[in-house]
Design a protein around this motif. Structure first.
Motif, PDB file in Angstrom:
ATOM      1  N   SER A 101      30.970  25.539  10.620  1.00  0.00           N
ATOM      2  CA  SER A 101      30.179  25.551  11.852  1.00  0.00           C
ATOM      3  C   SER A 101      30.025  26.997  12.322  1.00  0.00           C
ATOM      4  O   SER A 101      30.860  27.851  12.042  1.00  0.00           O
ATOM      5  CB  SER A 101      30.838  24.699  12.928  1.00  0.00           C
ATOM      6  OG  SER A 101      32.107  25.203  13.241  1.00  0.00           O
ATOM      7  N   ASN A 102      28.947  27.232  13.045  1.00  0.00           N
ATOM      8  CA  ASN A 102      28.636  28.564  13.538  1.00  0.00           C
ATOM      9  C   ASN A 102      28.934  28.601  15.030  1.00  0.00           C
ATOM     10  O   ASN A 102      28.064  28.393  15.861  1.00  0.00           O
ATOM     11  CB  ASN A 102      27.161  28.873  13.263  1.00  0.00           C
ATOM     12  CG  ASN A 102      26.813  30.315  13.529  1.00  0.00           C
ATOM     13  OD1 ASN A 102      27.629  31.082  14.024  1.00  0.00           O
ATOM     14  ND2 ASN A 102      25.597  30.685  13.197  1.00  0.00           N
ATOM     15  N   ARG A 103      30.186  28.844  15.387  1.00  0.00           N
ATOM     16  CA  ARG A 103      30.595  28.861  16.787  1.00  0.00           C
ATOM     17  C   ARG A 103      29.995  30.061  17.514  1.00  0.00           C
ATOM     18  O   ARG A 103      29.767  30.020  18.720  1.00  0.00           O
ATOM     19  CB  ARG A 103      32.111  28.883  16.885  1.00  0.00           C
ATOM     20  CG  ARG A 103      32.737  27.597  16.347  1.00  0.00           C
ATOM     21  CD  ARG A 103      34.231  27.663  16.309  1.00  0.00           C
ATOM     22  NE  ARG A 103      34.778  27.916  17.628  1.00  0.00           N
ATOM     23  CZ  ARG A 103      35.980  28.406  17.853  1.00  0.00           C
ATOM     24  NH1 ARG A 103      36.770  28.707  16.847  1.00  0.00           N
ATOM     25  NH2 ARG A 103      36.412  28.597  19.073  1.00  0.00           N
TER      26      ARG A 103
ATOM     27  N   LEU B  94      27.096  23.167   8.747  1.00  0.00           N
ATOM     28  CA  LEU B  94      26.818  22.653   7.411  1.00  0.00           C
ATOM     29  C   LEU B  94      27.783  21.505   7.193  1.00  0.00           C
ATOM     30  O   LEU B  94      28.975  21.646   7.464  1.00  0.00           O
ATOM     31  CB  LEU B  94      27.046  23.742   6.364  1.00  0.00           C
ATOM     32  CG  LEU B  94      26.634  23.366   4.966  1.00  0.00           C
ATOM     33  CD1 LEU B  94      25.309  24.027   4.632  1.00  0.00           C
ATOM     34  CD2 LEU B  94      27.660  23.821   3.976  1.00  0.00           C
ATOM     35  N   TYR B  95      27.273  20.371   6.749  1.00  0.00           N
ATOM     36  CA  TYR B  95      28.123  19.203   6.586  1.00  0.00           C
ATOM     37  C   TYR B  95      27.699  18.378   5.384  1.00  0.00           C
ATOM     38  O   TYR B  95      26.594  18.533   4.858  1.00  0.00           O
ATOM     39  CB  TYR B  95      28.129  18.349   7.861  1.00  0.00           C
ATOM     40  CG  TYR B  95      26.783  17.784   8.259  1.00  0.00           C
ATOM     41  CD1 TYR B  95      26.409  16.501   7.878  1.00  0.00           C
ATOM     42  CD2 TYR B  95      25.903  18.522   9.023  1.00  0.00           C
ATOM     43  CE1 TYR B  95      25.178  15.986   8.243  1.00  0.00           C
ATOM     44  CE2 TYR B  95      24.680  18.010   9.392  1.00  0.00           C
ATOM     45  CZ  TYR B  95      24.317  16.735   9.000  1.00  0.00           C
ATOM     46  OH  TYR B  95      23.108  16.227   9.353  1.00  0.00           O
ATOM     47  N   ILE B  96      28.607  17.518   4.943  1.00  0.00           N
ATOM     48  CA  ILE B  96      28.342  16.563   3.869  1.00  0.00           C
ATOM     49  C   ILE B  96      28.151  15.216   4.541  1.00  0.00           C
ATOM     50  O   ILE B  96      29.054  14.735   5.229  1.00  0.00           O
ATOM     51  CB  ILE B  96      29.518  16.495   2.871  1.00  0.00           C
ATOM     52  CG1 ILE B  96      29.878  17.882   2.335  1.00  0.00           C
ATOM     53  CG2 ILE B  96      29.219  15.521   1.759  1.00  0.00           C
ATOM     54  CD1 ILE B  96      28.871  18.505   1.435  1.00  0.00           C
ATOM     55  N   ASN B  97      26.982  14.586   4.341  1.00  0.00           N
ATOM     56  CA  ASN B  97      26.752  13.305   5.003  1.00  0.00           C
ATOM     57  C   ASN B  97      27.450  12.179   4.255  1.00  0.00           C
ATOM     58  O   ASN B  97      28.097  12.402   3.226  1.00  0.00           O
ATOM     59  CB  ASN B  97      25.254  13.032   5.189  1.00  0.00           C
ATOM     60  CG  ASN B  97      24.520  12.781   3.895  1.00  0.00           C
ATOM     61  OD1 ASN B  97      25.092  12.764   2.819  1.00  0.00           O
ATOM     62  ND2 ASN B  97      23.226  12.588   3.998  1.00  0.00           N
ATOM     63  N   ASP B  98      27.326  10.957   4.759  1.00  0.00           N
ATOM     64  CA  ASP B  98      28.056   9.838   4.161  1.00  0.00           C
ATOM     65  C   ASP B  98      27.550   9.477   2.769  1.00  0.00           C
ATOM     66  O   ASP B  98      28.228   8.765   2.036  1.00  0.00           O
ATOM     67  CB  ASP B  98      28.030   8.617   5.089  1.00  0.00           C
ATOM     68  CG  ASP B  98      26.629   8.252   5.527  1.00  0.00           C
ATOM     69  OD1 ASP B  98      25.696   9.027   5.241  1.00  0.00           O
ATOM     70  OD2 ASP B  98      26.474   7.204   6.185  1.00  0.00           O
TER      71      ASP B  98
ATOM     72  N   GLY C  10      27.001  11.857   0.549  1.00  0.00           N
ATOM     73  CA  GLY C  10      27.469  12.943  -0.305  1.00  0.00           C
ATOM     74  C   GLY C  10      26.498  14.107  -0.414  1.00  0.00           C
ATOM     75  O   GLY C  10      26.664  14.981  -1.253  1.00  0.00           O
ATOM     76  N   ARG C  11      25.466  14.134   0.409  1.00  0.00           N
ATOM     77  CA  ARG C  11      24.472  15.203   0.379  1.00  0.00           C
ATOM     78  C   ARG C  11      24.840  16.307   1.373  1.00  0.00           C
ATOM     79  O   ARG C  11      25.305  16.038   2.468  1.00  0.00           O
ATOM     80  CB  ARG C  11      23.096  14.666   0.765  1.00  0.00           C
ATOM     81  CG  ARG C  11      22.649  13.472  -0.031  1.00  0.00           C
ATOM     82  CD  ARG C  11      21.927  13.911  -1.266  1.00  0.00           C
ATOM     83  NE  ARG C  11      21.250  12.783  -1.886  1.00  0.00           N
ATOM     84  CZ  ARG C  11      21.536  12.336  -3.077  1.00  0.00           C
ATOM     85  NH1 ARG C  11      22.504  12.893  -3.771  1.00  0.00           N
ATOM     86  NH2 ARG C  11      20.867  11.340  -3.597  1.00  0.00           N
ATOM     87  N   ALA C  12      24.572  17.544   0.986  1.00  0.00           N
ATOM     88  CA  ALA C  12      24.817  18.670   1.880  1.00  0.00           C
ATOM     89  C   ALA C  12      23.635  18.799   2.829  1.00  0.00           C
ATOM     90  O   ALA C  12      22.477  18.813   2.402  1.00  0.00           O
ATOM     91  CB  ALA C  12      24.988  19.956   1.085  1.00  0.00           C
ATOM     92  N   LYS C  13      23.913  18.878   4.115  1.00  0.00           N
ATOM     93  CA  LYS C  13      22.881  19.009   5.147  1.00  0.00           C
ATOM     94  C   LYS C  13      23.228  20.185   6.044  1.00  0.00           C
ATOM     95  O   LYS C  13      24.394  20.520   6.231  1.00  0.00           O
ATOM     96  CB  LYS C  13      22.796  17.743   6.007  1.00  0.00           C
ATOM     97  CG  LYS C  13      22.476  16.483   5.242  1.00  0.00           C
ATOM     98  CD  LYS C  13      21.029  16.419   4.904  1.00  0.00           C
ATOM     99  CE  LYS C  13      20.715  15.092   4.209  1.00  0.00           C
ATOM    100  NZ  LYS C  13      19.299  14.979   3.912  1.00  0.00           N
ATOM    101  N   VAL C  14      22.198  20.783   6.627  1.00  0.00           N
ATOM    102  CA  VAL C  14      22.374  21.881   7.559  1.00  0.00           C
ATOM    103  C   VAL C  14      21.743  21.469   8.877  1.00  0.00           C
ATOM    104  O   VAL C  14      20.611  20.987   8.899  1.00  0.00           O
ATOM    105  CB  VAL C  14      21.684  23.167   7.061  1.00  0.00           C
ATOM    106  CG1 VAL C  14      21.859  24.297   8.052  1.00  0.00           C
ATOM    107  CG2 VAL C  14      22.198  23.570   5.722  1.00  0.00           C
ATOM    108  N   GLU C  15      22.482  21.640   9.960  1.00  0.00           N
ATOM    109  CA  GLU C  15      21.917  21.437  11.286  1.00  0.00           C
ATOM    110  C   GLU C  15      21.465  22.804  11.774  1.00  0.00           C
ATOM    111  O   GLU C  15      22.273  23.728  11.877  1.00  0.00           O
ATOM    112  CB  GLU C  15      22.960  20.854  12.234  1.00  0.00           C
ATOM    113  CG  GLU C  15      22.428  20.552  13.605  1.00  0.00           C
ATOM    114  CD  GLU C  15      23.480  19.986  14.521  1.00  0.00           C
ATOM    115  OE1 GLU C  15      23.317  20.145  15.746  1.00  0.00           O
ATOM    116  OE2 GLU C  15      24.463  19.405  14.033  1.00  0.00           O
ATOM    117  N   ILE C  16      20.154  22.935  12.003  1.00  0.00           N
ATOM    118  CA  ILE C  16      19.618  24.210  12.465  1.00  0.00           C
ATOM    119  C   ILE C  16      19.154  24.052  13.901  1.00  0.00           C
ATOM    120  O   ILE C  16      18.815  22.958  14.343  1.00  0.00           O
ATOM    121  CB  ILE C  16      18.471  24.727  11.562  1.00  0.00           C
ATOM    122  CG1 ILE C  16      17.332  23.713  11.480  1.00  0.00           C
ATOM    123  CG2 ILE C  16      18.984  25.084  10.197  1.00  0.00           C
ATOM    124  CD1 ILE C  16      16.142  24.218  10.701  1.00  0.00           C
TER     125      ILE C  16
END
Length: 161
Positions: free
Chosen positions: A18-20, A117-121, A123-129
């Motif tokens: 995460s980008n704090r 940046l997270y791994i969804n349920d 198993g895919r890598a996703k980015v919250e922008i």
């Protein structure tokens, strides 16, 4: 045949990085979820949690969104097939989302930053922008003062009850 415990548990997204710093430097106006194009060794490093979003930003170029300055460490067992750590990575968004991001960023002079940046349920890598508006120094001081006063208020209420 009994199902394994892994199948029985519903697991939500697992945050890798995460980008704090982004919440300190910017007012986040709107969030978007984007897929990210990764190579084999990159996804293995992401799953191991070896990612830094601190200096990252998103650039819209030729109708495509690109994630820049995000550091994904080398995969230890990757040998000669390893990836570049700071390469440009394409983000997967709908055309309307890209057009909206581009319009907001250029008209209002806002920045597009990766928030987590997270791994969804699945198993895919996703980015919250996030579409972000820069904070002035006095805004940062106000945010810190508000956070401190909220903390003191919670502490006082906890002691009272």
């Amino acid at each position: 045949m009994a199902k394994s415990t892994k199948d029985n548990e519903k697991q939500g997204p697992r945050t890798v990085a995460s980008n704090r710093k982004a919440h300190h430097e910017y007012f986040i106006e709107e969030n978007f979820e984007a897929g990210i194009v990764l190579t084999g060794t990159e996804i293995k490093s992401v799953r191991a949690g070896k990612v830094s979003l601190q200096e990252g930003f998103v650039l819209i170029r030729n109708g495509e969104a690109w994630l820049l300055n995000v550091h994904i460490a080398h995969f230890e067992q990757g040998n000669r097939y390893n990836h570049e750590e700071l390469r440009q990575r394409k983000l997967l968004l709908h055309k309307k989302e890209i057009a909206e991001l581009h319009a907001q960023a250029t008209l209002r002079n806002w920045t597009i930053v990766p928030l987590r940046l997270y791994i969804n349920d699945r198993g895919r890598a996703k980015v919250e922008i996030g579409l972000a508006r820069g904070k002035q120094t006095h805004d940062k001081r106000e945010t810190i003062a508000k956070r401190d006063s909220d903390r003191e208020l919670r502490r006082a209420l906890k002691e009272r009850y």
